[in-house]
Design a protein around this motif. Structure first.
Motif, mmCIF file in Angstrom:
data_model
loop_
_atom_site.group_PDB
_atom_site.id
_atom_site.type_symbol
_atom_site.label_atom_id
_atom_site.label_comp_id
_atom_site.label_asym_id
_atom_site.label_seq_id
_atom_site.Cartn_x
_atom_site.Cartn_y
_atom_site.Cartn_z
ATOM 1 N N ARG A 63 113.489 35.510 52.807
ATOM 2 C CA ARG A 63 113.097 34.193 53.311
ATOM 3 C C ARG A 63 113.531 33.029 52.433
ATOM 4 N N SER A 77 114.132 30.323 55.186
ATOM 5 C CA SER A 77 113.944 30.630 56.603
ATOM 6 C C SER A 77 113.302 29.439 57.298
ATOM 7 N N ASP A 78 113.421 29.403 58.604
ATOM 8 C CA ASP A 78 112.804 28.328 59.366
ATOM 9 C C ASP A 78 111.290 28.326 59.169
ATOM 10 N N GLU A 79 110.705 29.510 59.031
ATOM 11 C CA GLU A 79 109.255 29.597 58.803
ATOM 12 C C GLU A 79 108.870 28.929 57.488
ATOM 13 N N VAL A 80 109.648 29.163 56.439
ATOM 14 C CA VAL A 80 109.363 28.540 55.139
ATOM 15 C C VAL A 80 109.551 27.034 55.243
ATOM 16 N N ARG A 81 110.629 26.628 55.891
ATOM 17 C CA ARG A 81 110.882 25.194 56.046
ATOM 18 C C ARG A 81 109.735 24.501 56.767
ATOM 19 N N ALA A 82 109.336 25.061 57.883
ATOM 20 C CA ALA A 82 108.302 24.425 58.697
ATOM 21 C C ALA A 82 106.922 24.524 58.070
ATOM 22 N N ALA A 83 106.558 25.699 57.640
ATOM 23 C CA ALA A 83 105.193 25.933 57.174
ATOM 24 C C ALA A 83 104.943 25.414 55.766
ATOM 25 N N HIS A 87 105.157 20.867 55.503
ATOM 26 C CA HIS A 87 103.719 20.644 55.348
ATOM 27 C C HIS A 87 103.401 19.974 54.011
ATOM 28 N N GLU A 97 121.088 23.755 59.542
ATOM 29 C CA GLU A 97 121.052 25.107 60.094
ATOM 30 C C GLU A 97 122.293 25.867 59.656
#
Length: 105
Positions: A63, A77-83, A87, A97
């Motif tokens: 990630r 990862s997109d999850e790390v970026r977003a979360a 945040h 991307e």
């Protein structure tokens, strides 16, 4: 992390994992050092990477990492970026991307 004398809270990320994942064919342009460049210690290494794309199969479940041969970039990862980063209100970062989207069904 608190830094003495600073009112803000700081977070530090030390990304030490390196993954050999750059997809040369899918990237817009990659250049390698050649013997003609006069830097024999760099021959065969990436000299420039434009429009980088990575191979998600090589990345697997990783990630946060740096791409082998082009560690100037930090891949998350997109999850790390977003979360996490979004945040936290991280500043001084730019997201692009690098993983191709799966084809539409």
């Amino acid at each position: 992390m608190r830094i003495q004398g600073q009112p803000d809270v700081y977070s530090i990320l030390n990304a030490v994992q390196v993954v050999k994942c750059i997809d040369d064919r899918a990237s817009r342009e990659v250049r390698y050092w050649t013997p003609e460049d006069g830097r024999p210690e760099k021959t065969g290494q990436y000299r420039a990477v434009y429009g980088m794309r990575i191979d998600p199969i090589r990345v697997g479940a990783t990630r946060v990492f740096r791409p082998w041969g082009w560690t100037l970039s930090l891949i998350v990862s997109d999850e790390v970026r977003a979360a996490a980063l979004a945040h936290l209100g991280a500043s001084g970062v730019r997201f692009e991307e690098v993983c191709p989207q799966p084809p539409a069904p």
